[in-house]
Design a protein around this motif. Structure first.
Motif, PDB file in Angstrom:
ATOM      1  N   LYS A  36     -66.603 -12.348  33.313  1.00 14.26           N
ATOM      2  CA  LYS A  36     -67.075 -13.137  32.173  1.00 14.26           C
ATOM      3  C   LYS A  36     -67.473 -12.246  30.999  1.00 14.26           C
ATOM      4  O   LYS A  36     -68.284 -12.643  30.180  1.00 14.26           O
ATOM      5  CB  LYS A  36     -68.261 -14.006  32.590  1.00 14.26           C
ATOM      6  CG  LYS A  36     -67.888 -15.068  33.584  1.00 14.26           C
ATOM      7  CD  LYS A  36     -69.007 -16.027  33.781  1.00 14.26           C
ATOM      8  CE  LYS A  36     -68.559 -17.119  34.730  1.00 14.26           C
ATOM      9  NZ  LYS A  36     -69.507 -18.201  34.817  1.00 14.26           N
ATOM     10  N   LYS A  37     -66.916 -11.079  30.912  1.00 16.90           N
ATOM     11  CA  LYS A  37     -67.229 -10.193  29.791  1.00 16.90           C
ATOM     12  C   LYS A  37     -66.662 -10.799  28.511  1.00 16.90           C
ATOM     13  O   LYS A  37     -65.519 -11.223  28.465  1.00 16.90           O
ATOM     14  CB  LYS A  37     -66.627  -8.811  30.011  1.00 16.90           C
ATOM     15  CG  LYS A  37     -67.314  -8.027  31.094  1.00 16.90           C
ATOM     16  CD  LYS A  37     -66.704  -6.653  31.197  1.00 16.90           C
ATOM     17  CE  LYS A  37     -67.413  -5.888  32.280  1.00 16.90           C
ATOM     18  NZ  LYS A  37     -66.817  -4.574  32.481  1.00 16.90           N
ATOM     19  N   GLY A  38     -67.475 -10.847  27.498  1.00 17.10           N
ATOM     20  CA  GLY A  38     -67.027 -11.365  26.207  1.00 17.10           C
ATOM     21  C   GLY A  38     -67.250 -12.855  26.017  1.00 17.10           C
ATOM     22  O   GLY A  38     -67.061 -13.383  24.918  1.00 17.10           O
ATOM     23  N   SER A  39     -67.651 -13.582  27.035  1.00 19.90           N
ATOM     24  CA  SER A  39     -67.865 -15.026  26.880  1.00 19.90           C
ATOM     25  C   SER A  39     -69.051 -15.310  25.971  1.00 19.90           C
ATOM     26  O   SER A  39     -69.044 -16.280  25.213  1.00 19.90           O
ATOM     27  CB  SER A  39     -68.055 -15.694  28.241  1.00 19.90           C
ATOM     28  OG  SER A  39     -69.244 -15.230  28.862  1.00 19.90           O
ATOM     29  N   LEU A  40     -70.067 -14.457  26.037  1.00 15.81           N
ATOM     30  CA  LEU A  40     -71.217 -14.630  25.159  1.00 15.81           C
ATOM     31  C   LEU A  40     -70.809 -14.409  23.702  1.00 15.81           C
ATOM     32  O   LEU A  40     -71.271 -15.122  22.802  1.00 15.81           O
ATOM     33  CB  LEU A  40     -72.330 -13.662  25.561  1.00 15.81           C
ATOM     34  CG  LEU A  40     -73.642 -13.817  24.829  1.00 15.81           C
ATOM     35  CD1 LEU A  40     -74.249 -15.184  25.105  1.00 15.81           C
ATOM     36  CD2 LEU A  40     -74.606 -12.723  25.232  1.00 15.81           C
ATOM     37  N   MET A  41     -69.930 -13.468  23.468  1.00 14.88           N
ATOM     38  CA  MET A  41     -69.460 -13.196  22.107  1.00 14.88           C
ATOM     39  C   MET A  41     -68.664 -14.378  21.559  1.00 14.88           C
ATOM     40  O   MET A  41     -68.806 -14.733  20.391  1.00 14.88           O
ATOM     41  CB  MET A  41     -68.585 -11.933  22.111  1.00 14.88           C
ATOM     42  CG  MET A  41     -68.137 -11.519  20.734  1.00 14.88           C
ATOM     43  SD  MET A  41     -69.485 -10.954  19.716  1.00 14.88           S
ATOM     44  CE  MET A  41     -69.719  -9.327  20.370  1.00 14.88           C
ATOM     45  N   VAL A  42     -67.865 -15.011  22.369  1.00 14.76           N
ATOM     46  CA  VAL A  42     -67.081 -16.161  21.940  1.00 14.76           C
ATOM     47  C   VAL A  42     -67.995 -17.345  21.627  1.00 14.76           C
ATOM     48  O   VAL A  42     -67.832 -18.038  20.621  1.00 14.76           O
ATOM     49  CB  VAL A  42     -66.029 -16.539  23.012  1.00 14.76           C
ATOM     50  CG1 VAL A  42     -65.364 -17.859  22.674  1.00 14.76           C
ATOM     51  CG2 VAL A  42     -65.011 -15.437  23.155  1.00 14.76           C
ATOM     52  N   GLU A  43     -68.996 -17.557  22.467  1.00 12.53           N
ATOM     53  CA  GLU A  43     -69.951 -18.648  22.215  1.00 12.53           C
ATOM     54  C   GLU A  43     -70.726 -18.402  20.922  1.00 12.53           C
ATOM     55  O   GLU A  43     -70.948 -19.326  20.141  1.00 12.53           O
ATOM     56  CB  GLU A  43     -70.910 -18.785  23.394  1.00 12.53           C
ATOM     57  CG  GLU A  43     -70.271 -19.347  24.632  1.00 12.53           C
ATOM     58  CD  GLU A  43     -71.243 -19.414  25.800  1.00 12.53           C
ATOM     59  OE1 GLU A  43     -72.464 -19.313  25.557  1.00 12.53           O
ATOM     60  OE2 GLU A  43     -70.778 -19.571  26.927  1.00 12.53           O
ATOM     61  N   ALA A  44     -71.143 -17.175  20.699  1.00 14.49           N
ATOM     62  CA  ALA A  44     -71.882 -16.844  19.477  1.00 14.49           C
ATOM     63  C   ALA A  44     -71.002 -17.010  18.246  1.00 14.49           C
ATOM     64  O   ALA A  44     -71.467 -17.449  17.193  1.00 14.49           O
ATOM     65  CB  ALA A  44     -72.428 -15.425  19.557  1.00 14.49           C
ATOM     66  N   ALA A  45     -69.727 -16.666  18.372  1.00 11.84           N
ATOM     67  CA  ALA A  45     -68.809 -16.809  17.239  1.00 11.84           C
ATOM     68  C   ALA A  45     -68.604 -18.271  16.868  1.00 11.84           C
ATOM     69  O   ALA A  45     -68.260 -18.590  15.732  1.00 11.84           O
ATOM     70  CB  ALA A  45     -67.468 -16.154  17.568  1.00 11.84           C
ATOM     71  N   ILE A  46     -68.815 -19.167  17.793  1.00 13.70           N
ATOM     72  CA  ILE A  46     -68.686 -20.600  17.504  1.00 13.70           C
ATOM     73  C   ILE A  46     -70.004 -21.182  17.014  1.00 13.70           C
ATOM     74  O   ILE A  46     -70.049 -21.940  16.037  1.00 13.70           O
ATOM     75  CB  ILE A  46     -68.199 -21.350  18.765  1.00 13.70           C
ATOM     76  CG1 ILE A  46     -66.774 -20.910  19.103  1.00 13.70           C
ATOM     77  CG2 ILE A  46     -68.253 -22.858  18.558  1.00 13.70           C
ATOM     78  CD1 ILE A  46     -66.274 -21.417  20.438  1.00 13.70           C
ATOM     79  N   ILE A  47     -71.108 -20.824  17.648  1.00 15.27           N
ATOM     80  CA  ILE A  47     -72.404 -21.445  17.367  1.00 15.27           C
ATOM     81  C   ILE A  47     -73.042 -20.912  16.085  1.00 15.27           C
ATOM     82  O   ILE A  47     -73.579 -21.678  15.289  1.00 15.27           O
ATOM     83  CB  ILE A  47     -73.359 -21.241  18.572  1.00 15.27           C
ATOM     84  CG1 ILE A  47     -72.802 -21.930  19.807  1.00 15.27           C
ATOM     85  CG2 ILE A  47     -74.760 -21.742  18.263  1.00 15.27           C
ATOM     86  CD1 ILE A  47     -72.667 -23.420  19.688  1.00 15.27           C
TER      87      ILE A  47
END
Length: 137
Positions: free
Chosen positions: A4-15
């Motif tokens: 799950k590396k990078g999933s937090l970055m994708v969520e932050a890029a949306i939120i």
């Protein structure tokens, strides 16, 4: 699938852009409401001064008691041209004040829009009012 590396970055890029856009919209709405209230206050002060001149009753507000905004939005709104019209009826006369303001768009809204602010003050000539009441009684 377990990585799950990078999933937090994708969520932050949306939120984050949505949150920043919502905050900007709220700030812009507050500025528009403040500008509208400053225009309305200016119309009411001008109408009240005109009524005092016409009826020779009451006290004028001195510069110490007036609402004088210090920021750029309030000053811009407070210096608007006010158009005053008088309407005469059988029962009571009234003054109508109108001022128009163009709200500029920002990154959220690309167009400018015009809003007319208006207010009404009734001319109550106390001397004439007392005379009419005495005639009825």
């Amino acid at each position: 699938m377990l990585n799950k590396k990078g999933s937090l970055m994708v969520e932050a890029a949306i939120i984050y852009p949505l949150a920043i856009g919502a905050i900007m919209a709220v700030i812009y709405i507050i500025i528009c409401m403040y500008t509208g209230n400053a225009i309305k206050a200016n119309i009411n002060i001008e109408l009240r001064d005109r009524v005092l001149e016409m009826t020779q009753t009451g006290e004028k507000i001195t510069d110490l008691g007036k609402f004088m905004p210090e920021d750029k939005y309030g000053k811009g709104a407070f210096n608007k041209k006010i158009y005053i019209t008088e309407e005469k009826n059988v029962e009571i006369n009234s003054l109508y004040g109108t001022a128009a303001h163009v709200y500029r768009g920002n990154s959220l809204m690309s167009d400018k829009f015009l809003r007319k602010h208006q207010s009404t003050v009734y001319l109550i000539d106390e001397k004439e009012y007392i005379r009419r009441v005495d005639m009825v009684l």
